[in-house]
Design a protein around this motif. Structure first.
Motif, PDB file in Angstrom:
ATOM      1  N   MET A 198    -102.886 -23.508  19.008  1.00 25.14           N
ATOM      2  CA  MET A 198    -103.198 -24.643  19.878  1.00 25.14           C
ATOM      3  C   MET A 198    -102.174 -24.698  21.002  1.00 25.14           C
ATOM      4  O   MET A 198    -101.019 -24.318  20.796  1.00 25.14           O
ATOM      5  CB  MET A 198    -103.133 -25.972  19.106  1.00 25.14           C
ATOM      6  N   TYR A 254    -107.724 -23.124  13.183  1.00 27.20           N
ATOM      7  CA  TYR A 254    -107.481 -22.690  14.569  1.00 27.20           C
ATOM      8  C   TYR A 254    -106.496 -21.532  14.530  1.00 27.20           C
ATOM      9  O   TYR A 254    -105.566 -21.542  13.716  1.00 27.20           O
ATOM     10  CB  TYR A 254    -106.858 -23.810  15.413  1.00 27.20           C
ATOM     11  N   VAL A 267    -103.547 -24.809  11.468  1.00 27.63           N
ATOM     12  CA  VAL A 267    -103.195 -24.037  12.670  1.00 27.63           C
ATOM     13  C   VAL A 267    -102.419 -22.806  12.208  1.00 27.63           C
ATOM     14  O   VAL A 267    -101.295 -22.914  11.722  1.00 27.63           O
ATOM     15  CB  VAL A 267    -102.372 -24.878  13.670  1.00 27.63           C
ATOM     16  N   THR A 275    -110.651 -27.250   8.943  1.00 24.79           N
ATOM     17  CA  THR A 275    -110.883 -26.704  10.284  1.00 24.79           C
ATOM     18  C   THR A 275    -109.725 -25.762  10.610  1.00 24.79           C
ATOM     19  O   THR A 275    -108.568 -26.187  10.622  1.00 24.79           O
ATOM     20  CB  THR A 275    -110.939 -27.825  11.356  1.00 24.79           C
ATOM     21  N   GLN A 316    -108.609 -19.037  22.234  1.00 26.77           N
ATOM     22  CA  GLN A 316    -108.523 -19.904  21.061  1.00 26.77           C
ATOM     23  C   GLN A 316    -109.813 -19.783  20.253  1.00 26.77           C
ATOM     24  O   GLN A 316    -110.904 -19.774  20.809  1.00 26.77           O
ATOM     25  CB  GLN A 316    -108.333 -21.357  21.496  1.00 26.77           C
ATOM     26  N   LYS A 317    -109.648 -19.657  18.931  1.00 27.23           N
ATOM     27  CA  LYS A 317    -110.816 -19.591  18.043  1.00 27.23           C
ATOM     28  C   LYS A 317    -110.686 -20.675  16.991  1.00 27.23           C
ATOM     29  O   LYS A 317    -109.566 -20.977  16.555  1.00 27.23           O
ATOM     30  CB  LYS A 317    -110.879 -18.228  17.341  1.00 27.23           C
ATOM     31  N   SER A 318    -111.843 -21.234  16.580  1.00 28.48           N
ATOM     32  CA  SER A 318    -111.821 -22.197  15.480  1.00 28.48           C
ATOM     33  C   SER A 318    -113.006 -21.954  14.568  1.00 28.48           C
ATOM     34  O   SER A 318    -114.036 -21.434  15.008  1.00 28.48           O
ATOM     35  CB  SER A 318    -111.852 -23.631  16.019  1.00 28.48           C
ATOM     36  N   GLU A 319    -112.837 -22.287  13.296  1.00 29.45           N
ATOM     37  CA  GLU A 319    -113.956 -22.196  12.356  1.00 29.45           C
ATOM     38  C   GLU A 319    -113.821 -23.288  11.304  1.00 29.45           C
ATOM     39  O   GLU A 319    -112.707 -23.710  10.961  1.00 29.45           O
ATOM     40  CB  GLU A 319    -114.047 -20.808  11.706  1.00 29.45           C
ATOM     41  N   GLN A 320    -114.961 -23.760  10.840  1.00 27.98           N
ATOM     42  CA  GLN A 320    -115.005 -24.807   9.826  1.00 27.98           C
ATOM     43  C   GLN A 320    -115.409 -24.188   8.497  1.00 27.98           C
ATOM     44  O   GLN A 320    -116.473 -23.578   8.390  1.00 27.98           O
ATOM     45  CB  GLN A 320    -116.027 -25.885  10.243  1.00 27.98           C
ATOM     46  N   VAL A 334    -106.638 -29.798   8.838  1.00 30.43           N
ATOM     47  CA  VAL A 334    -106.644 -28.942  10.032  1.00 30.43           C
ATOM     48  C   VAL A 334    -105.532 -27.914   9.831  1.00 30.43           C
ATOM     49  O   VAL A 334    -104.399 -28.265   9.500  1.00 30.43           O
ATOM     50  CB  VAL A 334    -106.493 -29.745  11.349  1.00 30.43           C
ATOM     51  N   THR A 352    -103.132 -33.428  17.757  1.00 33.17           N
ATOM     52  CA  THR A 352    -103.443 -33.180  16.350  1.00 33.17           C
ATOM     53  C   THR A 352    -102.341 -33.721  15.430  1.00 33.17           C
ATOM     54  O   THR A 352    -102.635 -34.300  14.377  1.00 33.17           O
ATOM     55  CB  THR A 352    -103.671 -31.673  16.110  1.00 33.17           C
TER      56      THR A 352
END
Length: 354
Positions: A255, A252, A233, A250, A241-245, A231, A263
């Protein structure tokens, strides 16, 4: 005791996220003890606290316009070049404080490394973990200047222990201080929780540009070779907030404190800067980590070297870091906090004087 809620101005420096986030437990304690905190800062420090405490009053301060050089060796000279802008911001701070003390009926001031935020009319506190300011061959003069400023305040709160073991070493300890120092113990917004492991590695970035972006680009390449769930950050504070895999990672942009606490507790190891706020968080959570100090920032370099020498946390220079360095973590014992019971009520008695 006063019948109304005394208003306390809390002003963290906008330099990365650390100064703002370590003020979170102080702001929470002020609210619990019946005070009404008013938050003053600028940039991302202001934005992150607005997200944490949307119910509070926020005031904007002038920016110190702290910028990092692209090369760590030029960091000090970049600061010297920017010093006229910084001096102007401090002058403007002084004027604003005079105005706000009257306008808002402020009963006390807590400044986290903002040099112009104090008043002779109300009790004023300076928070720092750097009683000595390391700047290479100019450390003696930067330390003397910093101590000269701290003397203007009623008290200096150092978020560390007075005795050994402590986290700051020579940064936060003086042989013969000429002002009142109150060691308040390490500050962290986090609590250790036993949660199932979700990630093998947590990468958390912060700090001013361009160094944050330089490290991000470097790590995006390195983690392609990492075997395990990551993960990442990025430490970019944005309205949403944006997230992508991307494969096993992962991402972010940022957070909130609640998400980050969760986390941290779900992650096996942490890769991050050796900023002191991060150090306090890791110590509170008892986490094993690997440090990449910000190039040219003497304080982070000193802490990284100190913890490596003491067998606590390994580190590497930014340009030399490779993902295989993380295997070194097993050879170090990791950070652990020491028992420190802080009596907030007693600490805040300073603001109760008439």
């Amino acid at each position: 005791m006063k019948t109304t809620h005394p208003k306390i101005l809390v002003a963290p420096l906008n330099w990365g996220l650390g100064h703002a986030t370590r003020c979170i437990p102080i702001i929470e304690a002020l609210i619990e003890q019946g005070y009404d905190p008013i938050i003053a800062s600028d940039g991302v420090a202001l934005h992150i606290l607005q997200k944490e405490f949307p119910q509070l009053t926020f005031l904007e301060l002038p920016s110190y316009q702290i910028e990092y050089a692209k090369k760590g060796a030029f960091f000090k000279w970049k600061l010297i070049k920017n010093s006229p802008k910084m001096m102007e911001a401090i002058y403007q701070e002084r004027k604003l404080v005079k105005k706000w003390v009257k306008e808002y009926g402020i009963s006390g001031i807590i400044s986290d490394n903002r040099l112009g935020i104090y008043s002779k009319k109300v009790p004023s506190v300076f928070i720092t973990h750097q009683l000595n300011v390391l700047t290479g061959n100019t450390s003696w003069i930067t330390s003397k200047l910093h101590q000269y400023i701290i003397k203007k305040y009623n008290e200096c709160w150092v978020p560390d222990a007075a005795e050994i073991p402590n986290l700051t070493g020579k940064l936060g300890h003086l042989e013969n201080p000429h002002f009142k120092i109150n060691y308040i113990g390490p500050l962290s917004r986090f609590t250790k929780k036993e949660l199932p492991k979700k990630y093998d590695l947590l990468i958390i970035l912060s700090g001013p540009e361009p160094q944050r972006s330089i490290l991000e680009l470097h790590l995006r390449e390195e983690i392609k070779r990492y075997k395990g769930k990551v993960v990442f950050v990025r430490g970019v504070i944005e309205p949403e907030q944006k997230s992508e895999q991307i494969e096993h990672v992962t991402f972010y942009n940022f957070m909130t404190s609640v998400e980050l606490e969760h986390t941290f507790n779900e992650s096996e190891i942490v890769l991050c800067r050796s900023g002191y706020t991060t150090v306090m968080d890791l110590a509170k959570l008892g986490k094993k980590a690997f440090f990449i100090p910000t190039p040219g920032q003497f304080e982070q370099e000193y802490l990284a070297k100190k913890y490596k020498k003491e067998g606590i946390v390994p580190y590497a220079k930014q340009e030399k870091f490779v993902i295989e360095n993380l295997f070194e973590i097993d050879l170090y014992r990791g950070l652990n906090t020491f028992k420190y019971d802080l009596d907030w009520k007693k600490l805040f008695l300073l603001f109760e004087r008439e």
